[in-house]
Design an enzyme around this catalytic site. Structure first.
Site, PDB file in Angstrom:
ATOM      1  N   HIS A 387      56.615  43.610  38.029  1.00 45.20           N
ATOM      2  CA  HIS A 387      55.442  44.110  38.746  1.00 45.20           C
ATOM      3  C   HIS A 387      55.244  43.339  40.050  1.00 45.20           C
ATOM      4  O   HIS A 387      55.108  43.935  41.126  1.00 45.20           O
ATOM      5  CB  HIS A 387      54.215  43.962  37.843  1.00 45.20           C
ATOM      6  CG  HIS A 387      52.935  44.436  38.433  1.00 45.20           C
ATOM      7  ND1 HIS A 387      52.367  45.653  38.115  1.00 45.20           N
ATOM      8  CD2 HIS A 387      52.089  43.871  39.344  1.00 45.20           C
ATOM      9  CE1 HIS A 387      51.237  45.805  38.790  1.00 45.20           C
ATOM     10  NE2 HIS A 387      51.046  44.734  39.540  1.00 45.20           N
ATOM     11  N   GLU A 388      55.249  42.010  39.948  1.00 42.95           N
ATOM     12  CA  GLU A 388      55.002  41.195  41.142  1.00 42.95           C
ATOM     13  C   GLU A 388      56.147  41.302  42.149  1.00 42.95           C
ATOM     14  O   GLU A 388      55.913  41.253  43.364  1.00 42.95           O
ATOM     15  CB  GLU A 388      54.753  39.735  40.753  1.00 42.95           C
ATOM     16  CG  GLU A 388      53.557  39.506  39.847  1.00 42.95           C
ATOM     17  CD  GLU A 388      52.260  40.088  40.385  1.00 42.95           C
ATOM     18  OE1 GLU A 388      52.144  40.309  41.610  1.00 42.95           O
ATOM     19  OE2 GLU A 388      51.343  40.346  39.571  1.00 42.95           O
TER      20      GLU A 388
END
Length: 599
Positions: A387-388
């Site tokens: 996600h990051e």
């Protein structure tokens, strides 16, 4: 329990490398002093004014350059602070950077009013100058806001009223985060467990139903004690939205909120309509939850409990390989950027004493993107890493391909690239796994993520619009009315499988996003756009992949967010992306039920 390492005991290769921003703290100090002096030059531009395209270019470039230099100062100081919040030196640097931000903002506050004093036709003429092509879109957006900008005297009054208008939100945040204390929850063995804003959801994920019920009642009974006060703060917040919207000539508070990102109101309404048309899928899921948990009555404190008990361990080294392999559909260049991030220490991996909790992606124009993790060896952390990196590579591409003034991106599209990466990782893992229990765990996580992001945030969005509409029509927002509106929505969304109780009516009182003025809907639209785009890339051609990268990841804020998504292949002004997201949820639900039958 293993004692946390001190920051200085972390392996260097597990920490982020900030030397590419400033070689040392001393270099940061020198840059800080230089920028302090440069800020003072803003007054020269204020006195000179703007009388030609050349004047306009000069002032815009100066402001942009200072913003870039400040960005580096701020990012360095806040990352240093977050790696060990107990370090007094970096606390001070971070505070000084924040103070410098205020000084910079104040020094350049003349610019927007000065631009507004230039008549629209003249500003358009300036914008057509070839030398100003890097600012043409920014000037177009400024002109579009022109009709909502007031006279100098009126603008000054609204600015002075800012503290008053912010008071409901400030009061709520202090009360919610600092003053509220909850009664301890009690588990089935009579042991007490602390209930806080941070522990509440973890307690609701417990397999101990006695503990879940106790935590649930502790939380909402406490909010119930203050529901009249909290109704007043929320009502005051809605009043402030309505006041500024009317003062600036918008049709409604929603019109003003969405216009900031140039989002048509139909996008909001279509989200609510399509989700409402598909609530039978959420009802089906809650019925399944009731069946799996073996409950005669499913309650709201049973909603977060995992349906699959599986210890899905993943080390950081394993996660790195999985993330790189999972994102292969985005091509070799994208994978090379991931490898660069891992090899060049973009990631601060493990927890240490004093380190900020959670995870995020940060950085600014002219720096690498940086990722803060507090790594634990589980699959959830692997999804967080993917996600990051979605945020980070989006920022990397935008900063490499856009000028500084257009290298950021709006909140409307901010979660698309990150959620897209999660979708590709889930697809990859599901096809790699030969353990049905782990597949069920993975599907349960996806179903829960969708429930929390699309269904729940849309319910919040529907509530938020209802209470603004009520207030705009002259109806007071009492605790009784807020409980009634929220309770009815909760019944509608979760369906007959969930036994209704009056405590859940008070949930509105603990949601800080209701003080953020039509913000929450963007979680649901972003998730839906990501689901559609990931499906296009997974099932499409290299041309589809390149379109996603070139027309979305590289575009920054060089166009309106709706147009950027449309050019990438998703038209959020239509029902189609939300409907595709609903089909995605249904598909995962089908897979989950099918695997359950094999157990």
């Amino acid at each position: 329990m293993t004692e946390l390492l001190k920051r200085e005991d972390q392996r260097v290769e597990d920490t982020w490398d900030l030397s590419s921003i400033f070689e040392s703290d001393e270099a940061w100090e020198e840059a800080f002093k230089t920028l302090e002096k440069e800020i003072e030059k803003a007054n020269n531009y204020k006195e000179k004014g703007i009388n030609s395209a050349e004047d306009l270019l000069e002032v815009l470039e100066a402001e942009r350059e200072l913003s870039v230099e400040f960005g580096k100062l701020y990012v360095y100081s806040h990352l240093k602070h977050d790696q060990d919040t107990s370090n007094g030196k970096y606390q001070s640097m971070n505070n000084r950077a924040s103070q410098l931000a205020t000084k910079l903002s104040a020094a350049w506050s003349f610019l927007m009013p000065m631009l507004m004093h230039i008549d629209e036709e003249t500003l358009n003429t300036y914008a057509e100058d070839e030398k100003l092509k890097e600012f043409k879109f920014d000037l177009e957006k400024i002109n579009k806001k022109r009709k909502h900008v007031l006279s100098d005297k009126e603008e000054k009054l609204i600015a002075q009223a800012g503290l008053v208008l912010d008071n409901p939100s400030s009061t709520y945040m202090i009360f919610n985060n600092a003053d509220l204390e909850f009664k301890n929850a009690v588990d089935k063995d009579g042991n007490e467990r602390a209930v806080t804003q941070g522990t509440y959801i973890d307690l609701l994920k417990s397999n101990d139903r006695v503990l879940r019920k106790s935590a649930y009642e502790s939380l909402y009974n406490k909010y119930g004690e203050f529901e009249n006060t909290l109704a007043q703060t929320l009502s005051g917040e809605v009043d402030s939205h309505i006041f500024t919207a009317l003062a600036r000539g918008y049709e409604s508070s929603r019109d003003q909120a969405l216009s900031n990102n140039h989002i048509p109101e139909e996008v909001y309404d279509q989200l609510v309509d399509v989700v409402n048309d598909n609530l039978h899928l959420l009802h089906r899921y809650t019925e399944l939850r009731k069946e799996i948990l073996g409950l005669d009555k499913l309650t709201m404190y049973d909603i977060y409990t995992p349906l699959v008990d599986e210890d899905f361990k993943v080390t950081y080294e394993e996660a790195k390989e999985h993330v790189i392999d999972a994102l292969e559909p985005l091509g070799e260049e994208y994978q090379d950027i991931l490898k660069e991030g891992f090899e060049n220490r973009w990631v601060d991996v493990y927890e240490n004493k004093g380190k900020r909790s959670g995870a995020y992606s940060s950085g600014t124009y002219g720096t690498n993107p940086y990722i803060l993790m507090n790594w634990q060896d589980n699959v959830d952390n692997m999804f967080t890493l993917a996600h990051e990196f979605g945020h980070s590579v989006h920022s990397y591409y935008s900063r490499k391909n856009q000028t500084a003034n257009q290298s950021g991106y709006s909140i409307f599209v901010a979660e698309v690239a990150s959620t897209f990466n999660e979708a590709l990782l889930a697809h990859y893992l599901y096809n790699q796994l030969d353990d049905d229990k782990k597949k069920l765990y993975l599907l349960n996580e996806q179903l829960e993520g969708f429930r929390g992001t699309v269904f729940r945030q849309t319910m919040f969005a529907e509530f938020e619009h209802k209470i603004h509409t009520l207030k705009e029509n002259g109806e007071p927002l009492t605790a009784e009315k807020l409980n009634e509106v929220y309770g009815e929505l909760n019944k509608k969304y979760f369906g007959d499988a969930v036994e209704y109780d009056e405590l859940i009516e008070k949930e509105w009182a603990r949601i800080p996003h209701f003080y953020m003025n039509y913000y929450v809907y963007q979680y649901a639209t972003g998730y839906s756009a990501a689901a559609t785009l990931s499906e296009i890339v997974l099932n499409g051609t290299e041309e589809d992949r390149d379109r996603y990268i070139n027309e979305f990841l590289k575009k920054g804020s060089s166009n309106y967010p709706i147009e950027i998504l449309k050019n990438a292949g998703v038209d959020m002004t239509t029902r189609e992306p939300i409907e595709k997201a609903m089909r995605f949820f249904e598909e995962k639900l089908d897979q989950f039920e099918s695997l359950l039958k094999k157990q």
